[in-house]
Scaffold this active site. Structure first.
Site, mmCIF file in Angstrom:
data_model
loop_
_atom_site.group_PDB
_atom_site.id
_atom_site.type_symbol
_atom_site.label_atom_id
_atom_site.label_comp_id
_atom_site.label_asym_id
_atom_site.label_seq_id
_atom_site.Cartn_x
_atom_site.Cartn_y
_atom_site.Cartn_z
ATOM 1 C CB CYS A 90 50.425 56.757 36.343
ATOM 2 S SG CYS A 90 50.672 58.527 36.091
ATOM 3 N N GLY A 91 53.853 55.405 36.058
ATOM 4 C CA GLY A 91 54.857 55.086 35.049
ATOM 5 C C GLY A 91 55.234 56.303 34.212
#
Length: 291
Positions: A90-91
């Site tokens: 998720c980055g």
């Protein structure tokens, strides 16, 4: 230079990865709406509870206020409750929360304070244990929970309050990521203990004067633990929405990057194949002329 077979295998591998990232993007998009609605629905309740606490807190003296509001009178031991996601991909969602907590911890240590850490979420523990393994006193994971509920936040709140009552810390701060939009999540630090009333909260009464039964101090004794659980629950919901938004964005970027890589590999493959065909034709023509 890679052979044609190697390029074909590489293209097939990237295409398979692209299918996975695209599927993960669609799953995150489906979960995002529910998570966003839950986070937005929790905000008015938590904000209204803070306003009620401000009204009651303004009517009670420091001597009658419960310890959770007044604190221990010291500022020596700090507890950092770091709430992150259970999974990655998720980055920079998890790393941003951990970075804010890490900077806060280092600042406190530089001031000579004692720092204790409670991690909520596997990723926060994995990141912070590199620098603060000896300061992590509790590790809480919610991986098995299909959906985060108030009962999970209430259990965390009970553990934190029990630590406070046992003299384990003086100040508790909660770290999480506030959901703003799909592409924007804001790392946030919120003090839980001592429970300070928000500025302007006591004015949200329309000029009315309230009388409390039972006494305001007794109400706060019941209200503050509930408020701590509510704030933790709100943080978990904000994190859930932020995680899905960040994952959706990260997987969309990964899908686009995979598409670009496939195009570049396809061009390289076609050029190399054309060069090989041209070379074979030249060899055939040269052989025919030699005859």
């Amino acid at each position: 230079m890679a052979s044609l077979k190697d390029l074909r295998n590489r293209i097939a591998s990237v295409k398979a990865t692209q299918k996975i990232t695209k599927a993960m993007q669609m799953v995150a998009a489906a979960k995002l709406r529910r998570a966003q609605e839950a986070a937005e629905a929790a905000r008015p309740y938590s904000e209204r509870m803070a306003a009620v606490m401000a009204n009651i807190g303004s009517a009670v003296s420091a001597a009658d206020a419960p310890p959770l509001m007044t604190g221990t009178g010291k500022d020596d031991v700090h507890l950092l409750i770091v709430a992150t996601a259970e999974r990655g991909l998720c980055g920079g969602f998890n790393s941003q929360i951990a970075r804010l907590a890490r900077e806060h911890a280092r600042r406190l240590i530089a001031e000579g304070k004692t720092v204790k850490i409670v991690t909520v979420g596997k990723k926060g523990y994995d990141i912070l244990r590199r620098d603060f393994a000896d300061r992590i006193v509790e590790r809480i994971e919610l991986r098995e929970a299909k959906q985060v509920g108030f009962v999970h936040a209430d259990n965390i709140a009970r553990k934190v309050i029990a630590m406070f009552e046992a003299g384990g810390f003086d100040v508790a701060t909660l770290f999480y990521s506030r959901f703003r939009s799909v592409i924007s999540q804001v790392p946030t630090a919120q003090q839980l203990i001592p429970a300070s009333a928000p500025e302007g909260g006591a004015k949200d009464n329309g000029g009315a004067v309230y009388e409390y039964e039972p006494e305001a101090g007794e109400i706060l004794s019941d209200l503050i633990p509930r408020n701590i659980a509510v704030q933790i629950f709100r943080a978990l919901l904000e994190n859930a929405a932020g995680e899905m938004g960040a994952k959706m964005t990260a997987m969309d970027n990964a899908t686009r990057n995979a598409g670009d890589m496939i195009n570049k590999l396809s061009i390289t493959y076609n050029r190399q194949r054309q060069a090989q065909i041209t070379k074979e034709l030249i060899e055939i023509i040269s052989g025919a002329e030699a005859l």
